[in-house]
Design a protein around this motif. Structure first.
Motif, PDB file in Angstrom:
ATOM      1  N   VAL A  29      56.510  41.621  30.566  1.00 58.72           N
ATOM      2  CA  VAL A  29      57.531  41.624  29.030  1.00 58.72           C
ATOM      3  C   VAL A  29      57.318  40.317  29.046  1.00 58.72           C
ATOM      4  CG1 VAL A  29      57.966  44.021  29.992  1.00 58.72           C
ATOM      5  CG2 VAL A  29      59.512  41.708  31.307  1.00 58.72           C
ATOM      6  N   SER A  30      57.282  39.753  29.622  1.00 58.18           N
ATOM      7  CA  SER A  30      58.073  37.800  29.857  1.00 58.18           C
ATOM      8  C   SER A  30      57.452  37.194  28.603  1.00 58.18           C
ATOM      9  CB  SER A  30      56.924  36.402  30.865  1.00 58.18           C
ATOM     10  OG  SER A  30      57.479  35.922  30.659  1.00 58.18           O
ATOM     11  N   PRO A  31      58.341  35.937  27.889  1.00 60.79           N
ATOM     12  CA  PRO A  31      58.757  35.926  27.224  1.00 60.79           C
ATOM     13  C   PRO A  31      57.251  34.357  26.565  1.00 60.79           C
ATOM     14  CG  PRO A  31      60.322  34.792  27.562  1.00 60.79           C
ATOM     15  CD  PRO A  31      59.808  35.909  28.761  1.00 60.79           C
ATOM     16  N   ILE A  32      56.888  34.276  27.462  1.00 58.99           N
ATOM     17  CA  ILE A  32      56.098  32.907  28.115  1.00 58.99           C
ATOM     18  C   ILE A  32      55.037  33.710  27.291  1.00 58.99           C
ATOM     19  CG2 ILE A  32      54.739  31.396  29.588  1.00 58.99           C
ATOM     20  CD1 ILE A  32      57.359  32.091  31.454  1.00 58.99           C
ATOM     21  N   ASP A  33      54.255  32.398  26.757  1.00 59.31           N
ATOM     22  CA  ASP A  33      52.800  32.520  25.771  1.00 59.31           C
ATOM     23  C   ASP A  33      51.698  31.785  26.844  1.00 59.31           C
ATOM     24  OD1 ASP A  33      50.461  32.844  24.475  1.00 59.31           O
ATOM     25  OD2 ASP A  33      51.484  31.891  22.448  1.00 59.31           O
ATOM     26  N   LEU A  55      39.588  31.575  24.051  1.00 60.58           N
ATOM     27  CA  LEU A  55      40.785  31.507  24.734  1.00 60.58           C
ATOM     28  C   LEU A  55      41.597  32.224  24.807  1.00 60.58           C
ATOM     29  CD1 LEU A  55      41.736  28.014  23.123  1.00 60.58           C
ATOM     30  CD2 LEU A  55      41.025  28.496  25.874  1.00 60.58           C
ATOM     31  N   GLN A  56      41.730  33.666  23.622  1.00 63.25           N
ATOM     32  CA  GLN A  56      42.898  34.395  23.467  1.00 63.25           C
ATOM     33  C   GLN A  56      42.279  35.827  24.902  1.00 63.25           C
ATOM     34  OE1 GLN A  56      43.068  36.192  20.199  1.00 63.25           O
ATOM     35  NE2 GLN A  56      45.039  34.961  19.499  1.00 63.25           N
ATOM     36  N   GLU A  57      40.528  36.287  24.899  1.00 63.67           N
ATOM     37  CA  GLU A  57      40.139  36.584  25.797  1.00 63.67           C
ATOM     38  C   GLU A  57      40.046  36.390  26.907  1.00 63.67           C
ATOM     39  OE1 GLU A  57      36.504  37.197  24.249  1.00 63.67           O
ATOM     40  OE2 GLU A  57      36.781  37.945  22.316  1.00 63.67           O
ATOM     41  N   TYR A  58      40.144  35.317  27.301  1.00 59.52           N
ATOM     42  CA  TYR A  58      40.221  34.434  28.825  1.00 59.52           C
ATOM     43  C   TYR A  58      41.704  34.775  28.954  1.00 59.52           C
ATOM     44  CZ  TYR A  58      40.111  30.942  32.151  1.00 59.52           C
ATOM     45  OH  TYR A  58      40.470  29.845  33.549  1.00 59.52           O
ATOM     46  N   TRP A  59      42.668  34.372  28.306  1.00 59.72           N
ATOM     47  CA  TRP A  59      44.353  35.323  29.220  1.00 59.72           C
ATOM     48  C   TRP A  59      44.054  35.894  28.829  1.00 59.72           C
ATOM     49  CZ3 TRP A  59      46.531  31.149  31.891  1.00 59.72           C
ATOM     50  CH2 TRP A  59      45.421  29.854  31.390  1.00 59.72           C
ATOM     51  N   GLY A  60      43.647  36.947  28.514  1.00 61.36           N
ATOM     52  CA  GLY A  60      43.927  38.397  28.353  1.00 61.36           C
ATOM     53  C   GLY A  60      45.168  38.805  27.249  1.00 61.36           C
ATOM     54  N   VAL A  61      45.615  38.443  26.278  1.00 67.28           N
ATOM     55  CA  VAL A  61      45.973  38.593  24.933  1.00 67.28           C
ATOM     56  C   VAL A  61      45.356  39.227  24.412  1.00 67.28           C
ATOM     57  CG1 VAL A  61      47.537  36.914  23.531  1.00 67.28           C
ATOM     58  CG2 VAL A  61      46.768  36.325  25.438  1.00 67.28           C
ATOM     59  N   GLY A  62      46.153  39.925  23.821  1.00 67.90           N
ATOM     60  CA  GLY A  62      45.661  41.595  23.166  1.00 67.90           C
ATOM     61  C   GLY A  62      45.879  42.695  23.619  1.00 67.90           C
ATOM     62  N   ILE A  63      45.445  42.566  25.229  1.00 67.30           N
ATOM     63  CA  ILE A  63      45.085  43.684  26.124  1.00 67.30           C
ATOM     64  C   ILE A  63      46.058  44.273  26.702  1.00 67.30           C
ATOM     65  CG2 ILE A  63      43.164  43.866  28.236  1.00 67.30           C
ATOM     66  CD1 ILE A  63      41.504  41.428  27.651  1.00 67.30           C
ATOM     67  N   GLY A  79      38.252  44.408  47.177  1.00 66.03           N
ATOM     68  CA  GLY A  79      38.252  43.299  47.906  1.00 66.03           C
ATOM     69  C   GLY A  79      37.510  41.918  46.940  1.00 66.03           C
ATOM     70  N   ASP A  80      37.849  42.419  46.095  1.00 61.54           N
ATOM     71  CA  ASP A  80      38.321  41.341  44.752  1.00 61.54           C
ATOM     72  C   ASP A  80      39.113  40.951  43.996  1.00 61.54           C
ATOM     73  OD1 ASP A  80      37.470  39.098  43.000  1.00 61.54           O
ATOM     74  OD2 ASP A  80      36.151  40.119  41.350  1.00 61.54           O
ATOM     75  N   MET A  81      40.448  39.491  44.253  1.00 63.80           N
ATOM     76  CA  MET A  81      41.418  39.676  43.481  1.00 63.80           C
ATOM     77  C   MET A  81      40.972  39.125  42.188  1.00 63.80           C
ATOM     78  SD  MET A  81      44.337  39.204  46.285  1.00 63.80           S
ATOM     79  CE  MET A  81      44.882  40.444  47.609  1.00 63.80           C
ATOM     80  N   GLY A  82      40.382  39.137  41.434  1.00 63.78           N
ATOM     81  CA  GLY A  82      39.860  38.174  40.434  1.00 63.78           C
ATOM     82  C   GLY A  82      39.880  36.808  40.659  1.00 63.78           C
ATOM     83  N   ILE A  83      40.032  35.563  39.141  1.00 62.31           N
ATOM     84  CA  ILE A  83      39.903  34.369  39.371  1.00 62.31           C
ATOM     85  C   ILE A  83      40.860  34.199  38.603  1.00 62.31           C
ATOM     86  CG2 ILE A  83      38.175  32.617  38.695  1.00 62.31           C
ATOM     87  CD1 ILE A  83      36.490  34.559  40.000  1.00 62.31           C
ATOM     88  N   SER A  84      41.340  32.717  39.390  1.00 61.68           N
ATOM     89  CA  SER A  84      42.791  32.725  38.837  1.00 61.68           C
ATOM     90  C   SER A  84      42.200  31.445  37.305  1.00 61.68           C
ATOM     91  CB  SER A  84      43.084  31.247  39.922  1.00 61.68           C
ATOM     92  OG  SER A  84      44.438  30.755  39.154  1.00 61.68           O
ATOM     93  N   LEU A  85      43.660  31.642  36.519  1.00 62.22           N
ATOM     94  CA  LEU A  85      43.489  31.446  35.205  1.00 62.22           C
ATOM     95  C   LEU A  85      43.451  29.875  35.333  1.00 62.22           C
ATOM     96  CD1 LEU A  85      44.841  34.847  32.506  1.00 62.22           C
ATOM     97  CD2 LEU A  85      42.159  33.955  33.608  1.00 62.22           C
ATOM     98  N   LEU A  86      44.502  29.400  36.312  1.00 64.82           N
ATOM     99  CA  LEU A  86      44.297  27.982  35.903  1.00 64.82           C
ATOM    100  C   LEU A  86      43.465  27.581  36.873  1.00 64.82           C
ATOM    101  CD1 LEU A  86      48.373  28.026  36.279  1.00 64.82           C
ATOM    102  CD2 LEU A  86      47.220  27.943  34.645  1.00 64.82           C
ATOM    103  N   TYR A  87      43.194  27.370  37.812  1.00 56.38           N
ATOM    104  CA  TYR A  87      42.413  26.790  38.818  1.00 56.38           C
ATOM    105  C   TYR A  87      40.904  26.872  38.529  1.00 56.38           C
ATOM    106  CZ  TYR A  87      46.398  25.723  41.723  1.00 56.38           C
ATOM    107  OH  TYR A  87      48.047  25.245  41.956  1.00 56.38           O
ATOM    108  N   ARG A  88      40.662  28.001  38.444  1.00 54.98           N
ATOM    109  CA  ARG A  88      38.989  28.702  37.890  1.00 54.98           C
ATOM    110  C   ARG A  88      38.646  28.735  39.008  1.00 54.98           C
ATOM    111  NH1 ARG A  88      37.956  28.084  32.323  1.00 54.98           N
ATOM    112  NH2 ARG A  88      40.174  27.597  31.376  1.00 54.98           N
ATOM    113  N   GLN A  89      39.743  29.274  39.872  1.00 60.01           N
ATOM    114  CA  GLN A  89      38.657  29.629  41.364  1.00 60.01           C
ATOM    115  C   GLN A  89      39.689  30.946  42.122  1.00 60.01           C
ATOM    116  OE1 GLN A  89      40.359  26.783  44.589  1.00 60.01           O
ATOM    117  NE2 GLN A  89      39.188  24.977  43.349  1.00 60.01           N
ATOM    118  N   PRO A  90      38.496  31.498  42.638  1.00 62.37           N
ATOM    119  CA  PRO A  90      38.361  33.066  42.774  1.00 62.37           C
ATOM    120  C   PRO A  90      39.958  32.911  43.419  1.00 62.37           C
ATOM    121  CG  PRO A  90      36.416  32.814  43.391  1.00 62.37           C
ATOM    122  CD  PRO A  90      37.254  31.733  43.306  1.00 62.37           C
ATOM    123  N   GLY A 286      51.252  32.094  33.201  1.00 62.54           N
ATOM    124  CA  GLY A 286      50.967  33.062  33.143  1.00 62.54           C
ATOM    125  C   GLY A 286      50.061  33.774  33.810  1.00 62.54           C
ATOM    126  N   ASP A 287      49.499  32.190  34.600  1.00 64.14           N
ATOM    127  CA  ASP A 287      48.084  33.426  35.748  1.00 64.14           C
ATOM    128  C   ASP A 287      48.623  34.284  36.661  1.00 64.14           C
ATOM    129  OD1 ASP A 287      46.094  33.252  37.435  1.00 64.14           O
ATOM    130  OD2 ASP A 287      46.172  31.219  38.336  1.00 64.14           O
TER     131      ASP A 287
END
Length: 327
Positions: A29-33, A55-63, A79-90, A286-287
């Motif tokens: 619900v954050s207003p940050i785009d 880019l929208q798919e990468y940041w999950g916009v619209g999902i 055991g996988d918390m995903g990939i950091s969108l900012l650091y591009r690392q696990p 927004g990470d």
């Protein structure tokens, strides 16, 4: 005891689910785009629709938010918390690096706040209604109401800008390779942030220790010891410490949450690259995977501290064990 540990882990699992869900809903619900925040409106205006869509798919916009949350939760179970969108690392790799940086700061702050808070409480309790007691009590109340970021700015101005005795920020010297960083360098860079968290974090233990010691010093068995000719030090050693040490240890473990909470602002002031600063960066950028990962790990550590205090109290105080058995 085994049943108590099992119930504690069950409560921790429920807590982690609720905390992660709450953090995810707040981010949703954050207003940050995330696109405008991390890429910029001007750069978006010069991109094609295909680039913006990727880019929208990468940041999950619209999902859908629930779809994103359950997808993340399934990965956490594996055991996988995903990939950091900012650091591009696990996410776990980013948290491991940031936690290692924060470990010096949080560890020093936790130990110093406990030791100094305990000693201040003893000094005030033994010298009740004296100048020492009034001065220490005033100091405790002042530090308890003092914002951590304000104290951090004051210490930064005095010791770094004016006196030039300590580094102005960061966890290691700038421009130095990681292999060249020594233990002394890490300790020196953590002095001001640790001092800030210690000063603002010792008030609770100090005040509680003082009140408990005053109660002990006015008990009947202490009055009998004084009539017997025992000195104040002997009374404190024989009767005082054993009654105030255990509650102080419990408060010390429970204060882990306060240390973590204060580190968020303190790390921002000193540009200290720890978990607190990473959480702020992830929230503003927004990470979501990194923010949720930090939230879960932090909640586990805080809950672990509270559980350790509860178990320690049960092991040390036999009255609690007997009360549970009879109940």
């Amino acid at each position: 005891m085994a049943g108590k540990i099992g119930r504690s882990f069950f409560r921790m699992a429920v807590l982690l689910v609720l905390v992660s869900l709450g953090a995810f809903l707040l981010v949703s619900v954050s207003p940050i785009d995330p696109l405008q925040t991390n890429i910029g409106q001007a750069a978006l205006g010069s991109m094609s629709q295909e680039q913006i869509k990727r880019l929208q798919e990468y940041w999950g916009v619209g999902i859908a938010p629930l779809e994103r949350f359950f997808s993340w939760a399934k990965g956490v179970i594996r055991g996988d918390m995903g990939i950091s969108l900012l650091y591009r690392q696990p996410v776990l790799q980013v948290i491991r690096v940031k936690f290692y940086n924060s470990l010096w700061l949080l560890g020093m702050s936790w130990l110093l706040s406990g030791v100094f808070g305990f000693l201040l409480g003893i000094a005030a309790g033994v010298k009740k209604d004296t100048v020492w007691d009034r001065g220490i009590s005033a100091w405790i109340l002042l530090t308890a109401s003092m914002p951590a970021f304000w104290l951090a700015l004051v210490l930064l101005m005095v010791f770094s800008v004016w006196l030039k005795l300590l580094p102005i920020g960061f966890s290691i010297p700038t421009g130095m390779e990681a292999a060249q960083v020594t233990l002394k360098d890490r300790i020196v860079h953590a002095i001001l942030p640790a001092a800030t968290l210690s000063i603002t974090g010792c008030s609770n233990i100090a005040m509680h220790t003082r009140e408990k010691l005053v109660e002990v010093m006015h008990s009947d068995y202490v009055l009998f010891a004084r009539a017997r000719g025992d000195s104040t030090w002997e009374i404190l050693r024989r009767h005082g410490l054993r009654n105030i040490l255990l509650p102080a240890i419990m408060l010390q473990f429970a204060s882990i949450s306060e240390i973590f909470g204060g580190s968020v602002l303190v790390e921002q002031v000193f540009s200290y690259p720890g978990l607190g600063q990473a959480a702020v960066t992830a929230g503003l950028g927004g990470d979501v995977p990194l923010l949720l990962g930090i939230t879960v790990i932090t909640a586990m550590i805080v809950f672990g501290g509270n559980m350790a205090a509860d178990l320690l109290y049960s092991l040390v105080d036999p009255r609690i064990r007997r009360g549970r058995k009879t109940g």
